[in-house]
Design a protein around this motif. Structure first.
Motif, PDB file in Angstrom:
ATOM      1  N   ALA A  74      41.322  26.721 -37.605  1.00 47.69           N
ATOM      2  CA  ALA A  74      40.388  27.146 -38.718  1.00 47.69           C
ATOM      3  C   ALA A  74      39.194  27.969 -38.326  1.00 47.69           C
ATOM      4  N   ASN A  75      39.107  28.178 -36.792  1.00 47.60           N
ATOM      5  CA  ASN A  75      37.832  28.972 -36.457  1.00 47.60           C
ATOM      6  C   ASN A  75      38.584  29.743 -35.238  1.00 47.60           C
ATOM      7  N   TYR A  76      37.693  30.853 -34.958  1.00 47.27           N
ATOM      8  CA  TYR A  76      38.159  31.836 -34.106  1.00 47.27           C
ATOM      9  C   TYR A  76      36.826  32.331 -33.607  1.00 47.27           C
ATOM     10  N   LEU A  77      36.559  33.072 -32.180  1.00 47.06           N
ATOM     11  CA  LEU A  77      35.598  33.548 -31.696  1.00 47.06           C
ATOM     12  C   LEU A  77      35.426  35.182 -31.994  1.00 47.06           C
ATOM     13  N   PRO A  78      34.511  35.469 -32.789  1.00 51.68           N
ATOM     14  CA  PRO A  78      34.320  37.047 -32.926  1.00 51.68           C
ATOM     15  C   PRO A  78      33.675  37.583 -31.636  1.00 51.68           C
TER      16      PRO A  78
ATOM     17  N   HIS B 102      31.926  45.109 -26.597  1.00 52.27           N
ATOM     18  CA  HIS B 102      32.456  44.800 -25.140  1.00 52.27           C
ATOM     19  C   HIS B 102      33.726  43.833 -25.413  1.00 52.27           C
ATOM     20  N   GLN B 103      33.997  43.364 -26.596  1.00 49.48           N
ATOM     21  CA  GLN B 103      35.059  42.356 -26.521  1.00 49.48           C
ATOM     22  C   GLN B 103      34.651  40.782 -25.744  1.00 49.48           C
ATOM     23  N   ILE B 104      33.462  40.593 -25.807  1.00 45.15           N
ATOM     24  CA  ILE B 104      32.775  39.634 -25.149  1.00 45.15           C
ATOM     25  C   ILE B 104      32.458  38.650 -26.365  1.00 45.15           C
ATOM     26  N   PRO B 105      32.915  37.279 -26.337  1.00 44.95           N
ATOM     27  CA  PRO B 105      32.659  36.441 -27.580  1.00 44.95           C
ATOM     28  C   PRO B 105      31.150  36.392 -27.785  1.00 44.95           C
ATOM     29  N   THR B 106      30.459  36.380 -28.880  1.00 47.34           N
ATOM     30  CA  THR B 106      29.378  36.423 -29.365  1.00 47.34           C
ATOM     31  C   THR B 106      28.719  34.699 -29.066  1.00 47.34           C
ATOM     32  N   GLY B 107      29.574  34.070 -28.973  1.00 46.51           N
ATOM     33  CA  GLY B 107      29.532  32.490 -28.443  1.00 46.51           C
ATOM     34  C   GLY B 107      29.281  31.757 -29.955  1.00 46.51           C
ATOM     35  N   VAL B 108      29.348  32.314 -31.046  1.00 51.02           N
ATOM     36  CA  VAL B 108      29.270  31.628 -32.382  1.00 51.02           C
ATOM     37  C   VAL B 108      30.612  31.558 -33.025  1.00 51.02           C
ATOM     38  N   PRO B 109      31.258  30.273 -33.195  1.00 52.35           N
ATOM     39  CA  PRO B 109      32.614  30.430 -33.767  1.00 52.35           C
ATOM     40  C   PRO B 109      32.432  30.972 -35.038  1.00 52.35           C
ATOM     41  N   ALA B 110      33.476  31.333 -35.770  1.00 51.68           N
ATOM     42  CA  ALA B 110      33.432  31.799 -37.039  1.00 51.68           C
ATOM     43  C   ALA B 110      34.659  31.154 -37.749  1.00 51.68           C
TER      44      ALA B 110
ATOM     45  N   PRO C   1      37.335  32.812 -23.487  1.00 52.47           N
ATOM     46  CA  PRO C   1      36.605  33.973 -22.734  1.00 52.47           C
ATOM     47  C   PRO C   1      35.423  33.753 -22.439  1.00 52.47           C
ATOM     48  N   ASP C   2      34.865  34.409 -21.118  1.00 53.35           N
ATOM     49  CA  ASP C   2      33.455  34.272 -20.745  1.00 53.35           C
ATOM     50  C   ASP C   2      32.748  32.616 -20.623  1.00 53.35           C
ATOM     51  N   SER C   3      33.577  31.971 -20.463  1.00 48.56           N
ATOM     52  CA  SER C   3      33.173  30.454 -20.418  1.00 48.56           C
ATOM     53  C   SER C   3      32.125  30.406 -19.416  1.00 48.56           C
ATOM     54  N   PRO C   4      32.318  31.159 -18.102  1.00 48.17           N
ATOM     55  CA  PRO C   4      31.206  30.580 -17.064  1.00 48.17           C
ATOM     56  C   PRO C   4      29.712  31.087 -17.452  1.00 48.17           C
ATOM     57  N   ASN C   5      29.633  31.933 -18.505  1.00 44.53           N
ATOM     58  CA  ASN C   5      28.325  32.356 -19.046  1.00 44.53           C
ATOM     59  C   ASN C   5      27.942  31.764 -20.329  1.00 44.53           C
ATOM     60  N   GLN C   6      28.925  30.988 -20.954  1.00 49.48           N
ATOM     61  CA  GLN C   6      28.677  30.420 -22.386  1.00 49.48           C
ATOM     62  C   GLN C   6      28.692  28.921 -22.272  1.00 49.48           C
ATOM     63  N   LEU C   7      27.708  28.149 -22.314  1.00 45.13           N
ATOM     64  CA  LEU C   7      27.631  26.731 -21.703  1.00 45.13           C
ATOM     65  C   LEU C   7      28.127  26.173 -23.124  1.00 45.13           C
ATOM     66  N   ASP C   8      28.219  26.592 -23.975  1.00 42.09           N
ATOM     67  CA  ASP C   8      28.691  25.699 -25.123  1.00 42.09           C
ATOM     68  C   ASP C   8      30.086  25.561 -25.248  1.00 42.09           C
ATOM     69  N   PHE C   9      30.798  26.352 -24.637  1.00 43.17           N
ATOM     70  CA  PHE C   9      32.151  26.402 -24.405  1.00 43.17           C
ATOM     71  C   PHE C   9      32.865  25.440 -23.600  1.00 43.17           C
ATOM     72  N   PRO C  10      34.043  24.832 -23.797  1.00 40.81           N
ATOM     73  CA  PRO C  10      34.534  23.959 -22.684  1.00 40.81           C
ATOM     74  C   PRO C  10      34.497  24.431 -21.240  1.00 40.81           C
ATOM     75  N   THR C  11      34.207  23.764 -20.419  1.00 39.47           N
ATOM     76  CA  THR C  11      33.912  23.979 -19.070  1.00 39.47           C
ATOM     77  C   THR C  11      35.104  24.684 -18.494  1.00 39.47           C
ATOM     78  N   THR C  12      34.888  25.573 -17.542  1.00 39.30           N
ATOM     79  CA  THR C  12      35.892  26.004 -16.626  1.00 39.30           C
ATOM     80  C   THR C  12      35.652  25.967 -15.156  1.00 39.30           C
ATOM     81  N   LEU C  13      34.677  24.851 -14.906  1.00 36.62           N
ATOM     82  CA  LEU C  13      34.304  24.689 -13.717  1.00 36.62           C
ATOM     83  C   LEU C  13      35.161  23.696 -12.948  1.00 36.62           C
ATOM     84  N   LEU C  14      35.739  23.998 -11.805  1.00 32.90           N
ATOM     85  CA  LEU C  14      36.648  23.114 -10.918  1.00 32.90           C
ATOM     86  C   LEU C  14      35.845  22.920  -9.540  1.00 32.90           C
TER      87      LEU C  14
END
Length: 357
Positions: free
Chosen positions: A205-209, A213-221, A326-339
């Motif tokens: 129901a949502n995607y990432l605009p 530079h084709q980097i997500p703005t961080g706000v789902p739409a 995309p760009d999850s390491p810089n967007q803390l609201d996204f599911p973490t990609t930290l291992l």
């Protein structure tokens, strides 16, 4: 009628950086076959019976290792890592320390950097005719990423016409990870025109605009009332030429991450379904990942000529890349990609094929 066959194994016997490359073939009892290469742990060919029972190669690629080495597009069928998709400015921070990946996509680091997993020769183990395992150890600091990372990618072809891809990784230092497969699909057959006539459904129901530079703005739409709404099946080409700002930023097509519906994920239902009305081939995608990058080959130029000599033009294929955002390491609201050390990264994606007559 087009006659599709698997590439010849001898055309993939080569040496790169002192390591030998090979072609590995998996087969099931229902006429489906998959050819894999240890160069990038990639899918080379995927033969699926169409509505007439004729094998159809539904994945873009080349008939020799030299074709891949000379290709304009590097990512045909590859295992992408250490971090799939884009990292803004090639920079991210872990525990106050900043790491830098040399940009290879404008200002961004894309798909693990210029010499990511796609360009490496993986070790391999073949188990019978339906299983192949690939292994790679990325050194601490490789392409700028921290930690020695041990990765395994397992391909399994079932008699249900499923190609199951399982990923597993461990690290000795905190790092980031995002693995996917970058198969370019055309269910009409590889090199057989564009994919505008394919019928697609995505459970999101949502995607990432994205920004310019084709980097997500961080706000789902919400996808509702936009060209991005595939909640009910529609032609890929129905809205792809719309003068939509996001389609323009994708270079004239879709190249966006969908936030998959949690119910579909929890119940292990297909998160995407695609069908070709020409061949009747139907593809269902199941995954454990939270995101799906839908890409319509907007940067294919026709320079590459595929297994039957046909040029791979813009919109000549689609990708459904299961992944974290995309760009999850810089967007803390996204599911973490930290291992972290002592933890195991595990992920699975299934490409399930059938025929709709």
């Amino acid at each position: 009628m087009t006659h599709y066959t698997l590439p010849k194994a001898r055309n993939f016997e080569h040496q790169i950086s002192g390591k030998n490359t090979h072609l590995i073939t998996l087969e099931n009892s229902r006429g489906m076959a998959v050819a894999l290469s240890d160069y990038g742990a990639r899918i080379v060919s995927l033969l699926v019976p169409d509505k007439h029972g004729n094998p159809t190669d539904v994945v873009l690629g080349f008939d020799s290792i030299k074709g891949y080495l000379a290709a304009d597009e590097q990512y045909h069928g590859v295992t992408v890592g250490r971090f799939a998709n884009r990292i803004a400015n090639g920079r991210f921070t872990i525990d106050g320390e900043t790491f830098y990946i040399e940009p290879n996509n404008g200002a961004n680091a894309l798909h693990g950097g210029a010499n990511g997993f796609h360009s490496r020769i993986w070790d391999r183990r073949i188990v019978y005719k339906e299983k192949a395992d690939f292994y790679y150890v990325a050194a601490d600091g490789e392409e700028g990423f921290p930690g020695k990372l041990s990765v395994m990618v397992k391909y399994r072809l079932t008699d249900n016409n499923e190609l199951i891809i399982s990923y597993r990784a461990q690290t000795d230092k905190p790092t980031v990870i995002n693995l996917t497969n970058h198969a370019y699909f055309n269910l009409n057959g590889e090199g057989n025109g564009d994919i505008h006539n394919h019928i697609l459904q995505i459970q999101a129901a949502n995607y990432l605009p994205v920004d310019e530079h084709q980097i997500p703005t961080g706000v789902p739409a919400p996808v509702e009332n936009t060209p991005f709404d595939f909640r009910t099946p529609k032609l890929i080409g129905q809205d792809i030429m719309q003068p939509d700002d996001q389609l323009i930023k994708g270079n004239g097509g879709y190249d966006h991450n969908y936030i998959l519906d949690t119910e579909a994920l929890a119940k292990k239902r297909p998160v995407a379904t695609v069908r070709s009305p020409v061949t009747g081939i139907n593809l269902e995608v199941l995954t454990t990942e939270p995101g799906l990058q839908f890409y319509t080959g907007n940067f294919l130029t026709g320079k590459d000529k595929g297994k039957r000599g046909n040029p791979y033009e813009k919109h000549g294929a689609f990708c459904l890349e299961t992944q974290h955002f995309p760009d999850s390491p810089n967007q803390l609201d996204f599911p973490t990609t930290l291992l972290l050390p002592g933890h195991v990264f595990e992920s699975q994606t299934i490409y399930r094929f059938s025929v709709v007559k």
